[in-house]
Enzyme design. Structure first.
Site, PDB file in Angstrom:
ATOM      1  N   ASP A  28      -7.822  -7.759   0.232  1.00 45.00           N
ATOM      2  CA  ASP A  28      -6.835  -7.898   1.629  1.00 45.00           C
ATOM      3  C   ASP A  28      -7.529  -7.620   2.647  1.00 45.00           C
ATOM      4  O   ASP A  28      -8.572  -6.906   2.534  1.00 45.00           O
ATOM      5  CB  ASP A  28      -5.652  -6.856   1.312  1.00 45.00           C
ATOM      6  CG  ASP A  28      -5.841  -5.607   1.912  1.00 45.00           C
ATOM      7  OD1 ASP A  28      -6.622  -4.793   0.944  1.00 45.00           O
ATOM      8  OD2 ASP A  28      -5.477  -5.349   2.946  1.00 45.00           O
ATOM      9  N   ASP A  65       0.761  -1.141  -0.014  1.00 43.74           N
ATOM     10  CA  ASP A  65      -0.033   0.051   0.063  1.00 43.74           C
ATOM     11  C   ASP A  65       0.902   1.212   0.026  1.00 43.74           C
ATOM     12  O   ASP A  65       1.844   1.039   0.197  1.00 43.74           O
ATOM     13  CB  ASP A  65      -0.918  -0.212   1.257  1.00 43.74           C
ATOM     14  CG  ASP A  65      -0.383  -0.049   2.509  1.00 43.74           C
ATOM     15  OD1 ASP A  65       1.168   0.130   2.509  1.00 43.74           O
ATOM     16  OD2 ASP A  65      -0.964  -0.269   3.487  1.00 43.74           O
ATOM     17  N   GLY A  67       1.101   3.652   2.106  1.00 40.71           N
ATOM     18  CA  GLY A  67       1.369   4.127   3.545  1.00 40.71           C
ATOM     19  C   GLY A  67       0.473   5.199   4.143  1.00 40.71           C
ATOM     20  O   GLY A  67       0.322   5.557   5.180  1.00 40.71           O
ATOM     21  N   GLY A 116     -11.514   3.517   0.534  1.00 42.80           N
ATOM     22  CA  GLY A 116     -12.247   4.427   1.271  1.00 42.80           C
ATOM     23  C   GLY A 116     -13.546   3.776   1.651  1.00 42.80           C
ATOM     24  O   GLY A 116     -14.585   4.270   1.903  1.00 42.80           O
ATOM     25  N   PHE A 151      -2.818   5.424   4.009  1.00 39.07           N
ATOM     26  CA  PHE A 151      -4.000   5.016   5.053  1.00 39.07           C
ATOM     27  C   PHE A 151      -3.738   5.022   6.548  1.00 39.07           C
ATOM     28  O   PHE A 151      -4.280   5.310   7.392  1.00 39.07           O
ATOM     29  CB  PHE A 151      -4.657   3.674   4.588  1.00 39.07           C
ATOM     30  CG  PHE A 151      -5.873   3.224   5.405  1.00 39.07           C
ATOM     31  CD1 PHE A 151      -6.958   3.938   5.183  1.00 39.07           C
ATOM     32  CD2 PHE A 151      -5.789   2.188   6.399  1.00 39.07           C
ATOM     33  CE1 PHE A 151      -8.110   3.385   5.855  1.00 39.07           C
ATOM     34  CE2 PHE A 151      -6.855   1.792   7.073  1.00 39.07           C
ATOM     35  CZ  PHE A 151      -7.803   2.500   6.927  1.00 39.07           C
TER      36      PHE A 151
END
Lengths: 377, 377
Positions: free
Chosen positions: B268, B93, B95, B218, B97
């Site tokens: 995921d 990802d 980072g 989101g 979030f």
């Protein structure tokens, strides 16, 4: 009455011995190290990993299992081997040692020890007869007599009283074990603290009663290594050569190597998993602290020559990262690596004894540990 | 500039799709579930267990890894796949979030987000360019653009501002990714909260920029399942059919089944391992709480028909005992069982889509979960 013998001594090299112990759940080659599956589980390790690492027998703790989930329950579920899925040879202790170390308000009488469970505070009585009953319900391959173990240093009077009580409990344990099925074994436990004369008296008393095997208890309880080794030297030669000898709760790789050199066949210890949880690895370079910053950028495995996948395929840098980050996987990998090293050590010991080269193996192994870890990069 | 396509759509059944995504570290069959290896490790599971369970790709968290052990360090150690020993496809990802959810004193500007590390309090700046640089250093097969994710419910103004900022960050992420080696992929992330018009605008903006694949972000941030599914329905049809679609951070087995029915290819979630640590098992009978006393004497496995060894070979009574005793092995087994079930579900989904029987598979699977656990014994 003669006690059946399931132990076959295959070779002897000095005092060191290698043999085969046949249990209802399979054959165990000795010297053997038994990983500890306290409450029906090893800490941070799957049973299959212990087997893959070479363990042929494991230890279960009667005290924990009788309190939770309960011996009668495990019996109804097919016994401890089926319950846990280990499905191999299992030795159970008598429960006595952990009553002393874990429970509260314990009271020892001639008949039994009474205590409060550390789980729910319930009052429980454990007599030699109940200990054997519990171990039979668990279905262990090797049961231990109930004994009283005294922490060292201790007064001679206390040591002797506990040793004599243990002898009487050994006799009652044996009587209670008489109805056990063929193949199951009961070991007596030599007590006597750090006093040679009491060790002799204990061993002779047990031999007179007659057991399938003999354990040396009451060591690794706070005394220096030299005292422990000297007590083994006093005791082992008194024990029958054709019976297995088990040194309880020991120990470091060096403790085991030295004990084998003095005629011991079996060991158990929580050290490989406990130290693994604390970031320590046992290797042929001695004990390595993975928390140390020297490993942070080191791409090398713990030991380039180790055959165990978790030792050979994983970098010191990764283990360091996992330990520093508090990741469970760090504890899991190091527990596995340590149990594998303990088994690798036993394999090396057995082969060396079989080839008559134990003295050489011992010297090389001790030199490796003394030399310490490889230079940092 | 045309963006290379590494995704091959093999079959479609309704909106559900199955395909193959070719990464530098291997092929991933979709729909795919990615277990989460937060800080370079799955919680309570060995990487080999994830692979054996059928996982073909896993997720690493940029936020955790950049703070410890550090991206430059992992690069020097050969990249995340080598470092961890997973040695297969990895998605990272951005980072962003976790900066929002874990760090303190964060400040979002047009240029970057500045925050204090939750580990040592150090001040760190993460820009879209630095996020891509970190993900390149980690050597991930699929990098994610940096975005700003808004927790729901939220004001339209806030949702739109974050969505527009995410689009601009998407553009900068793509520019920063231009020097990435052939085969590595960058996914854009659709934002827009629970407002269809904003989801459309976000998806169209991203498509104009052009990415190897598209994620829906989101969601699973506090909204009801119906809202999540409705947002997928609004978004998926707008996305290019020939590119993989990834629903971030989702979810329960039912969430995933319903999302696949709406055209999603990748997932995921930490749920299989996190719930495993809390004594919960995912099965075809729905979620089972092993802490429940109904299992205490139950010799049956969780699922008599399951092929996974830890599911088929281990009794409910044993799992119950391990969970009640707080043994790490309970968390380890249940994490493994859950990841295996998630993979088994994906396998079933892929086969059903390939055979044009997805609707039937979905109905049977939902009925199984709705029926609940087998009767206690």
């Amino acid at each position: 009455m003669t006690v059946a013998n399931h132990f076959e001594l295959l070779a002897q090299d000095g005092q060191a011995r290698t043999g085969r112990l046949t249990t209802p759940h399979g054959v165990v080659r000795t010297p053997a190290f038994m990983p500890v599956g306290t409450a029906g589980a090893m800490k941070g390790m799957h049973w299959r990993e212990a087997r893959d690492a070479g363990a042929e027998i494991v230890l279960g703790n009667t005290y924990h299992l009788m309190l939770r989930p309960g011996a009668e329950r495990i019996a109804a579920l097919g016994g401890l081997q089926t319950f846990t899925g280990w499905n191999g040879p299992m030795l159970t202790d008598s429960g006595g040692f952990q009553v002393m170390s874990l429970s509260e308000l314990r009271k020892v009488t001639e008949n039994a020890v009474t205590f409060r469970s550390h789980i729910d505070g319930m009052k429980v009585e454990l007599s030699p007869e109940r200990s054997i009953e519990v171990q039979r319900l668990l279905g262990s391959d090797i049961a231990m007599q109930m004994d009283e173990c005294v922490r060292l240093p201790a007064e001679r009077g206390d040591i002797e009283r506990a040793m004599r009580l243990s002898l009487r409990w050994g006799e009652r344990s044996k009587r209670a074990f008489e109805t056990a099925p063929d193949g199951a074994m009961l070991f007596g436990i030599v007590q006597g603290g750090d006093i040679p004369a009491l060790r002799h008296a204990s061993a002779c008393g047990l031999i007179e009663i007659g057991f399938h095997g003999y354990a040396i208890g009451g060591l690794a309880v706070g005394e220096p290594q030299a005292v422990m080794l000297s007590m083994i030297e006093e005791t082992a030669p008194v024990l029958p050569a054709d019976r297995p000898r088990y040194l309880m709760g020991v120990g470091t790789p060096e403790d085991m190597l030295e004990a084998v050199a003095r005629g011991i066949d079996m060991f158990d210890c929580v050290m490989p998993t406990r130290n693994g949880r604390h970031g320590m690895a046992f290797t042929r370079f001695g004990q390595i602290n993975l928390r140390n910053a020297r490993h942070v950028d080191d791409p090398r495995p713990l030991d380039e020559e180790a055959a165990w996948p978790s030792t050979s395929g994983i970098s010191r840098a990764y283990l360091h990262h996992l330990v520093r980050s508090g990741e469970t996987l760090g504890a899991m990998l190091l527990s596995e690596i340590n149990v594998a090293y303990y088994q690798e050590l036993m394999r090396g010991i057995r082969e060396a004894i079989a080839h008559g080269s134990f003295a050489d193996f011992r010297e090389r192994t001790l030199a490796g540990w003394a030399q310490g870890d490889i230079a940092p990069r």
